[in-house]
Design an enzyme around this catalytic site. Structure first.
Site, short mmCIF file in Angstrom:
data_model
loop_
_atom_site.label_atom_id
_atom_site.label_comp_id
_atom_site.label_asym_id
_atom_site.label_seq_id
_atom_site.Cartn_x
_atom_site.Cartn_y
_atom_site.Cartn_z
N GLY A 159 0.51 31.21 -13.59
CA GLY A 159 1.19 31.89 -15.06
C GLY A 159 1.62 30.79 -15.79
N LYS A 230 -7.93 32.57 -8.05
CA LYS A 230 -7.38 31.17 -8.47
C LYS A 230 -7.69 30.11 -7.76
CE LYS A 230 -3.28 33.99 -9.89
NZ LYS A 230 -2.19 34.63 -9.58
N1 HSE Z 1 -0.81 39.40 -9.45
C1 HSE Z 1 -0.08 37.93 -9.68
C2 HSE Z 1 0.67 37.67 -8.56
C3 HSE Z 1 0.08 37.67 -10.98
O1 HSE Z 1 1.48 38.42 -8.19
O2 HSE Z 1 1.03 36.57 -8.69
C4 HSE Z 1 -1.00 37.55 -11.98
O3 HSE Z 1 -1.82 36.37 -11.55
#
Ligand code: HSE
Length: 460
Positions: A159, A230
């Site tokens: 993020g 990721k």
């Molecule tokens: N759904 C992800 C999280 C955030 O819970 O970290 C977006 O990458």
């Protein structure tokens, strides 16, 4: 007009500097936004709230000229008037009054087609779409290189945590050894509450959903797939290797029980969903699973929805990057930073972000990926066993036969009925051996339930 428009941007500049600043302002850099959900709205808010600051940093204004969203209603207070809202993302990318396309649709299609069309028609791209980059990143970055255009993707991992630039630029002179990421805020939030309140996974998940902290369909998060996406991106930046999500051993947090989290704490460990990647003689180890980390380690102190990426590099040693990995404004901050960086390059001769993945895309290689059975680590084990003489001996002897050495044992008090938990911690062992031993132990009549095991990373 120009002077009026940028009055507040330059009000701290005086005299000659002011005249220079005015001269340097050029035409707006024009943004088209695909998808105006939570993060998209955050981007709109930030572009509006920081308009003066961004114009001053850039030397030109950033102008949102179109938003494509299936169901967006006008919000004039955010500048989202009906004149800039359209429905079709492909119509937006075909326009010739847009410089940078910001893709926040998520998912595979139409995001993939829209990005490729945007690049083919000379537009730079910013995206937060980790699932798409993990699956189709090579195709997208090849297209960007071919057209000499940029793809910004800082928001795709962590993020608001600037981990993409860090790996690509700040750590570029060094060789990375290992990456350990808490990269899913939903899982970290659930595990933190399970640990602090002793609650079951399903109970905490339901509460998190009610509070809007977990998706209505949480599968991608809690089954570890989001973290695996990721990790694929991090592996490319850290090791120059292309990796697909299906090559990442992925195990989520749904089967974790509060009693194991409590026992882990007694043994001096926290339980985290870690995305782990290591390079070992050209082979890549890439896995996502619940992991026990020493409570004294920095990663164990990352609580709630926070993310952290801990990197071991050869020359630098260890470093950690921490912050909010999800949420409207943290993610929007990374998207807007990408927009600004690309806009800066648009206004100078250096249009292309050279090697956005840290390596020229044509030099990225596929590397052998170590099967999970070949990894070597320590393990936490729990057996539900009959409380009678010789049980511990039987279990220990099977482990010994498979070359698994026990580091410590805890046996819980006698239960009123049925089985008692026997907890063991092993020294380093090969996973293949562990799995064979556990299959054998499960067949013992004194063992009343499938054994539980959690991998331990102690030396990070
Ligand atoms: N759904 C992800 C999280 C955030 O819970 O970290 C977006 O990458």
């Amino acid at each position: 007009m120009k002077a009026l428009l940028y009055k507040s941007a330059t009000k701290q500049i005086t005299g000659e500097a002011k005249a220079l600043a005015f001269e340097s302002f050029s035409r707006p850099v024009r943004i088209g936004l695909l998808g105006c959900g939570t993060v998209g709205t955050g981007v709109v808010k930030l572009l509006r709230k920081n308009a003066d600051l961004l114009a001053r940093k850039l030397g030109a204004p950033l102008k949102l000229v179109a938003v494509a969203d299936r169901s967006l209603k006008p919000q004039p207070e955010l500048g989202l008037t009906s004149s800039i809202i359209i429905r079709d993302p492909l119509e937006l990318v075909a326009r010739d009054d847009i410089d940078i396309v910001v893709e926040l649709l998520g998912g595979r299609e139409p995001a993939r087609t829209a990005i490729l069309k945007a690049l083919a028609s000379g537009k730079d791209v910013v995206t937060a779409n980790k699932a798409l980059l993990a699956e189709d990143g090579e195709r997208i970055f090849r297209a960007a290189a071919e057209h000499q255009l940029a793809v910004g993707f800082e928001a795709s991992v962590g993020g608001g945590v600037p981990i993409i630039r860090t790996l690509r630029e700040a750590l570029a002179g060094d060789r990375q050894r290992a990456v350990y990421g808490i990269v899913n805020g939903t899982c970290n939030y659930i595990l933190t509450r399970m640990s602090e309140e002793g609650k079951e996974f399903s109970e905490v998940l339901k509460q998190a959903q009610r509070q809007g902290l977990a998706e209505a369909d949480p599968t991608l998060d809690v089954e570890g797939h989001d973290a695996a996406h990721k990790l694929c991106i991090l592996v490319t930046l850290a090791f120059g290797v292309l990796l697909k999500p299906k090559q990442v051993y992925t195990q989520g947090i749904t089967a974790l029980e509060p009693q194991d989290i409590a026992c882990a704490r007694e043994l001096g460990f926290a339980v985290k969903l870690l995305a782990i990647a290591k390079e070992d003689n050209g082979a890549i180890e890439a896995r996502v699973h619940p992991t026990m980390t020493p409570v004294s380690h920095l990663l164990s102190s990352v609580k709630g929805a926070f993310n952290a990426i801990y990197i071991q590099s050869e020359a630098l040693g260890s470093s950690m990057y921490f912050g909010l990995g999800a949420g409207q404004m943290p993610t929007a901050s990374a998207v807007v930073a990408d927009i600004l960086e690309i806009a800066r390059r648009r206004l100078t001769a250096t249009r292309l972000v050279a090697s956005p993945l840290g390596y020229p895309v044509q030099t990225l290689r596929a590397a052998p990926v170590k099967p999970i059975e070949e990894i070597v680590c320590q393990y936490y084990l729990r057996f539900m066993a009959a409380d009678q003489p010789g049980v511990l001996g039987k279990i220990a002897s099977i482990l010994g036969r498979h070359r698994i050495s026990i580091a410590s044992v805890i046996q819980r008090e006698r239960a009123t009925v049925g089985a008692v938990p026997v907890i063991m911690r092993t020294h380093e062992a090969r996973e293949k051996n562990l799995r064979m031993a556990l299959r054998e132990i499960q067949r013992l009549s004194v063992v009343k339930a499938p054994p539980v095991f959690i991998r331990i990373e102690e030396n990070l």
